[in-house]
Design an enzyme around this catalytic site. Structure first.
Site, PDB file in Angstrom:
ATOM      1  N   ARG A   1      11.416  -2.224   5.532  1.00 33.62           N
ATOM      2  CA  ARG A   1      11.123  -1.894   6.921  1.00 33.62           C
ATOM      3  C   ARG A   1      10.819  -3.170   7.709  1.00 33.62           C
ATOM      4  O   ARG A   1      11.086  -4.279   7.252  1.00 33.62           O
ATOM      5  CB  ARG A   1       9.951  -0.914   6.976  1.00 33.62           C
ATOM      6  CG  ARG A   1      10.209   0.407   6.239  1.00 33.62           C
ATOM      7  CD  ARG A   1      11.279   1.243   6.905  1.00 33.62           C
ATOM      8  NE  ARG A   1      11.453   2.541   6.265  1.00 33.62           N
ATOM      9  CZ  ARG A   1      10.756   3.639   6.545  1.00 33.62           C
ATOM     10  NH1 ARG A   1       9.787   3.601   7.440  1.00 33.62           N
ATOM     11  NH2 ARG A   1      11.005   4.780   5.930  1.00 33.62           N
TER      12      ARG A   1
ATOM     13  N   ARG B   1      13.276   4.129  16.409  1.00 30.42           N
ATOM     14  CA  ARG B   1      12.376   3.008  16.165  1.00 30.42           C
ATOM     15  C   ARG B   1      13.172   1.714  16.097  1.00 30.42           C
ATOM     16  O   ARG B   1      14.260   1.676  15.520  1.00 30.42           O
ATOM     17  CB  ARG B   1      11.626   3.229  14.851  1.00 30.42           C
ATOM     18  CG  ARG B   1      10.578   2.184  14.528  1.00 30.42           C
ATOM     19  CD  ARG B   1       9.959   2.414  13.168  1.00 30.42           C
ATOM     20  NE  ARG B   1       9.276   3.696  13.093  1.00 30.42           N
ATOM     21  CZ  ARG B   1       9.369   4.535  12.078  1.00 30.42           C
ATOM     22  NH1 ARG B   1      10.144   4.248  11.056  1.00 30.42           N
ATOM     23  NH2 ARG B   1       8.699   5.677  12.084  1.00 30.42           N
TER      24      ARG B   1
ATOM     25  N   CYS C   1      -1.846  13.474   9.145  1.00 31.73           N
ATOM     26  CA  CYS C   1      -1.461  13.925   7.812  1.00 31.73           C
ATOM     27  C   CYS C   1      -1.870  12.844   6.822  1.00 31.73           C
ATOM     28  O   CYS C   1      -2.322  11.770   7.225  1.00 31.73           O
ATOM     29  CB  CYS C   1       0.038  14.215   7.738  1.00 31.73           C
ATOM     30  SG  CYS C   1       1.075  12.751   7.507  1.00 31.73           S
TER      31      CYS C   1
ATOM     32  N   CYS D   1       5.432  14.268  15.547  1.00 30.29           N
ATOM     33  CA  CYS D   1       5.768  14.030  14.142  1.00 30.29           C
ATOM     34  C   CYS D   1       5.821  15.347  13.384  1.00 30.29           C
ATOM     35  O   CYS D   1       4.842  16.110  13.394  1.00 30.29           O
ATOM     36  CB  CYS D   1       4.735  13.104  13.505  1.00 30.29           C
ATOM     37  SG  CYS D   1       5.021  12.827  11.735  1.00 30.29           S
TER      38      CYS D   1
ATOM     39  N   LYS E   1       7.714  -2.306   2.262  1.00 30.96           N
ATOM     40  CA  LYS E   1       7.053  -2.987   3.375  1.00 30.96           C
ATOM     41  C   LYS E   1       6.586  -4.379   2.971  1.00 30.96           C
ATOM     42  O   LYS E   1       5.989  -4.555   1.905  1.00 30.96           O
ATOM     43  CB  LYS E   1       5.866  -2.155   3.870  1.00 30.96           C
ATOM     44  CG  LYS E   1       6.302  -0.795   4.425  1.00 30.96           C
ATOM     45  CD  LYS E   1       5.145   0.045   4.893  1.00 30.96           C
ATOM     46  CE  LYS E   1       5.630   1.364   5.491  1.00 30.96           C
ATOM     47  NZ  LYS E   1       4.512   2.205   5.968  1.00 30.96           N
TER      48      LYS E   1
ATOM     49  N   LYS F   1      10.804   3.687   0.789  1.00 34.26           N
ATOM     50  CA  LYS F   1      10.651   2.635   1.792  1.00 34.26           C
ATOM     51  C   LYS F   1       9.843   1.476   1.210  1.00 34.26           C
ATOM     52  O   LYS F   1       9.059   1.636   0.279  1.00 34.26           O
ATOM     53  CB  LYS F   1       9.968   3.181   3.036  1.00 34.26           C
ATOM     54  CG  LYS F   1       8.579   3.752   2.806  1.00 34.26           C
ATOM     55  CD  LYS F   1       8.040   4.362   4.090  1.00 34.26           C
ATOM     56  CE  LYS F   1       6.693   5.034   3.844  1.00 34.26           C
ATOM     57  NZ  LYS F   1       6.156   5.656   5.068  1.00 34.26           N
TER      58      LYS F   1
ATOM     59  N   CYS G   1      -2.015   7.486  14.627  1.00 34.87           N
ATOM     60  CA  CYS G   1      -0.571   7.737  14.557  1.00 34.87           C
ATOM     61  C   CYS G   1      -0.186   8.746  15.648  1.00 34.87           C
ATOM     62  O   CYS G   1      -1.054   9.393  16.237  1.00 34.87           O
ATOM     63  CB  CYS G   1      -0.210   8.276  13.181  1.00 34.87           C
ATOM     64  SG  CYS G   1      -0.792   9.956  12.865  1.00 34.87           S
TER      65      CYS G   1
ATOM     66  N   CYS H   1       0.039   6.446   8.140  1.00 34.61           N
ATOM     67  CA  CYS H   1       0.751   5.475   8.977  1.00 34.61           C
ATOM     68  C   CYS H   1      -0.177   4.588   9.796  1.00 34.61           C
ATOM     69  O   CYS H   1       0.171   3.456  10.105  1.00 34.61           O
ATOM     70  CB  CYS H   1       1.729   6.203   9.901  1.00 34.61           C
ATOM     71  SG  CYS H   1       3.090   6.994   9.009  1.00 34.61           S
TER      72      CYS H   1
END
Length: 562
Positions: free
Chosen positions: A72, A3, A418, A378, A156, A154, A372, A422
Site C-alpha cells: 500500500r 483512494r 470495526c 465503510c 504496509k 495487504k 476512520c 484503520c
C-alpha cells in the site's frame, strides 16, 4: 470509494487542485485525508471512474496499488525540513513505492488507454527489480515480484528518522529507520518487521501486534532486503485463512530468528545487528515552522481528516493563489509547504476565516485524536467513528472539567467503527473500537508516543454509558498519577482490576464549584480569584473576563509567528 497513492504524503499543487475539483464534480463534495497520507474520494459512480482516474493520472497522481493484496502507500514523515535524514527517508519511500508497484500494464491500458504518464523509475530501483540472484522473482512474469497470485494480504511499509514517530512505525509490516553517521549523512537502516493492527472480535487467534527489530542493513542494500522480506511473506504467508494471512502472524508463528534466517536466504547476506535507537516521540508539527531553507511550512489541523464546505474552499484559494505544494500527514492533517515570510499573515488570516484554527485554539484532545470514516461510508463498520468522534471528545472534555483536570491535560484517543483498526486504535491511550450498534470495546494503556499496544479493558460499552465508565477513570488519574504521568502509563501501572474497582465504587461527589454560568472550577482556584477580585475592587466575573481577554489578545498576536 477511490483512494490515491501518495508516498510520503507529497501532493503537487496541480494534483491538489484537481482532487478538490473532482470531489465536487464526481464525489460527495468532500476530500478525506487518510491515516496513510492519501486522499479518499467518496461517492464516485461507476460510469465516471475512467474520467476520474485518468484525470488523476494525467495530473501527477496515481491510484495504482492503493488497495488490494500488495504494498500500500509508503509512509514517511511529510515535514519539508531541509535535513539530510528527512529528505533521504522521503526519497527511500518513493523508491520502495516504485519497486513494489504492480508492473503489468493493465492499469494504464484500462484508465488512460495504455499511455504511461508517470516518469521512469530511478536506475537503482530498476536494477533491484530485475535482480533475481536469490530467487526473489518469477522469471518471465509480467509481475516479477508478485507473480500471478500477488501477496496473501495487504502489505504496509513506513520509513522514518530516529525519534520521529509521526508514522506509527511499529504498526507496519516493514518499518525502516534512517541511521546517519557522525556528520549527519545517511548510512543505512534499522529494520522492524511484523507490525499490524487488524483483528476480529472474540477471535483470540487474531490480534494487533507491534513490529519487532530485524536488524540493520547498509543503505545500498535496502531495496534488496525489502524484496527479500516481501518474498518471504509471499511464499510462506498463510493463504488458506484470510484472517491469518498478514505477515505479523508469520513472524509470530516462526519467531524473529527463523524469520530473519529465511529473509537472509532471499537477501543473500547476513543482516547486521539492530542499532540502538533513542526513544520515540510524537510531534504534530501543526502551526508555523521554519523549513531550514529560508521558507516556512504551516501544519493545518483538519478534524478527522475531512475537508468540506468553507474550509475546503478557503484551502483551495490559498493553495491556488500562492502556488503551494502540499503534504498529507499520517494523522489526517495537511501541510502547506514553501511559504515565504511575506505571505504568512495573509495565509493565517484566511485560514482563521475558513474555520481552520491555529492549533493553539484547538482542544488538545482533538489534536491527537483520529477516527476512520466508518458509517455510512465503510461497509465493514458496525457503528460510528468519524461522525461520532467530535461529540464524544466534547463529552470527554466535560468529564475532565468535572473531575478537576486542566485544559492542558490530554491523552491520545482513537476511534474505529470495526475491529480492523484503520485509525490504529490499539496504539491509543484510550481506544474506542466498534463492536455493535452504538457499542464499543474500550482499549486502554497505549503510550503517547505510540510505542506500546493498548489492551482490552471493557467490551460492549454503550455510547450512553461513557460517562459512567470514563469519569471515575479520569478522576483516579487526577488523584493518583505521578508527576507528569500520561494516562496510558497510569492505566498500565495501576492495573485494570483496580480501575474496574474505581468504576464499581464511583459515586457523584461535590468536588467542583460553580463559578459563573456553566463553568466549573476547583474550590481553591475560585477562592484565589475571589481574593484577587476583592483586592482589585472588582467582581469575580469582571476579573475573569479581563484576564481571559488579555490572554486571548496576547496569544492571537503570536499565531502568525513560526
Amino acid at each position: 470509494m477511490l483512494r490515491t497513492k501518495q508516498p510520503s504524503g507529497k501532493v503537487p499543487n496541480k494534483l491538489y487542485l484537481v482532487m478538490d475539483q473532482l470531489a465536487d464534480q464526481f464525489g460527495i463534495g468532500t476530500l478525506r485525508l487518510t491515516t496513510r497520507q492519501t486522499f479518499q474520494l467518496h461517492g464516485v459512480l461507476k460510469h465516471n471512474l475512467k474520467t476520474v482516474l485518468s484525470t488523476i493520472i494525467k495530473n501527477m497522481g496515481s491510484t495504482l496499488g492503493a488497495c488490494g493484496d500488495l504494498n500500500r502507500n509508503v509512509l514517511a514523515p511529510p515535514f519539508p525540513f531541509a535535513r539530510k535524514d528527512y529528505i533521504f527517508a522521503q526519497e527511500t519511500a518513493d523508491k520502495i513505492a516504485a519497486l513494489l508497484a504492480p508492473q503489468a500494464g493493465s492499469y494504464y491500458d484500462l484508465w488512460v488507454d495504455g499511455e504511461k504518464i508517470m516518469s521512469a523509475d530511478p536506475p537503482d530501483v530498476v536494477e533491484a527489480l530485475k535482480d533475481n540472484s536469490h530467487g526473489t522473482n518469477f522469471e518471465g512474469s509480467p509481475e516479477p515480484i508478485y507473480g500471478t497470485q500477488f501477496l496473501p494480504r495487504k502489505f504496509k511499509v513506513a520509513v522514518t528518522v530516529p525519534t520521529d514517530n509521526s508514522v506509527d512505525i511499529l504498526t507496519n509490516d516493514i518499518g525502516l529507520v534512517v541511521i546517519c553517521d557522525d556528520e549527519g549523512n545517511p548510512k543505512g537502516f534499522d529494520i522492524y518487521v511484523g507490525g499490524g493492527m487488524g483483528r476480529t472480535h472474540r477471535m483470540e487467534h487474531t490480534f494487533p501486534k507491534l513490529a519487532e527489530p530485524l536488524g540493520y542493513v547498509p543503505k545500498e542494500d535496502i531495496l534488496y532486503v525489502i524484496k527479500a522480506i516481501v518474498a518471504t511473506q509471499r511464499d510462506y504467508g498463510r493463504r488458506d485463512d484470510r484472517r491469518m494471512a498478514r505477515m505479523k502472524y508469520l513472524v509470530h508463528e516462526w519467531g524473529i530468528d527463523k524469520f530473519r534466517t529465511v529473509v537472509e536466504q532471499y537477501y543473500g547476506k547476513q543482516i547486521e545487528p539492530f542499532q540502538e535507537l533513542p526513544p520515540w516521540e510524537f510531534k504534530s508539527y501543526l502551526g508555523w515552522h521554519e523549513q531550514g531553507n529560508g521558507e516556512h511550512f504551516y501544519g493545518v489541523h483538519v478534524e478527522n481528516g475531512r475537508l468540506k464546505d468553507t474550509s475546503k474552499k478557503v484551502l483551495r484559494e490559498i493553495i491556488e493563489k500562492f502556488n503551494l505544494s502540499i503534504r498529507l500527514t499520517p494523522n489526517q492533517n495537511l501541510i502547506l509547504c514553501d511559504v515565504r515570510s511575506s505571505w504568512m499573515q495573509e495565509i493565517s488570516r484566511s485560514l482563521r476565516q475558513g474555520g481552520l484554527l491555529h492549533p493553539r485554539w484547538v482542544d488538545s484532545l482533538n489534536i491527537t485524536s483520529m477516527a476512520c470514516p466508518a458509517l455510512p461510508l465503510c461497509p465493514l463498520a458496525v457503528t460510528e467513528a468519524e461522525r461520532g468522534a467530535p461529540d464524544i471528545l466534547r463529552r470527554i472534555r466535560k468529564m475532565f472539567d468535572k473531575v478537576g483536570l486542566r485544559t492542558s491535560d490530554s491523552l491520545v484517543i482513537r476511534f474505529t467503527g470495526c475491529p480492523n483498526g484503520c485509525a490504529r486504535p490499539y496504539m491509543a491511550e484510550l481506544g474506542f473500537v466498534g463492536d455493535g450498534p452504538n457499542s464499543y470495546q474500550i482499549w486502554l494503556g497505549g503510550a503517547p508516543n505510540q510505542s506500546r499496544l493498548a489492551q482490552t479493558f471493557m467490551e460492549k460499552v454503550k455510547l450512553q454509558d461513557f460517562e459512567m465508565i470514563l469519569t471515575p477513570l479520569f478522576r483516579a488519574w487526577k488523584l493518583r498519577r505521578m508527576a507528569g504521568e500520561p494516562f496510558g502509563d497510569f492505566a498500565i501501572r495501576v492495573g485494570f482490576e483496580e480501575l474496574q474497582q474505581y468504576i464499581s465504587s464511583w459515586t457523584e461527589t461535590a468536588n467542583t464549584t460553580k463559578a459563573g454560568r456553566n463553568v466549573r472550577l476547583e474550590r481553591e482556584l475560585v477562592d484565589n480569584v475571589k481574593k484577587l477580585a476583592e483586592q482589585q475592587g472588582t467582581s469575580v466575573i469582571g476579573l475573569i473576563s479581563d484576564i481571559l481577554q488579555k490572554y486571548i489578545d496576547s496569544q492571537a498576536a503570536t499565531d502568525d509567528k513560526p
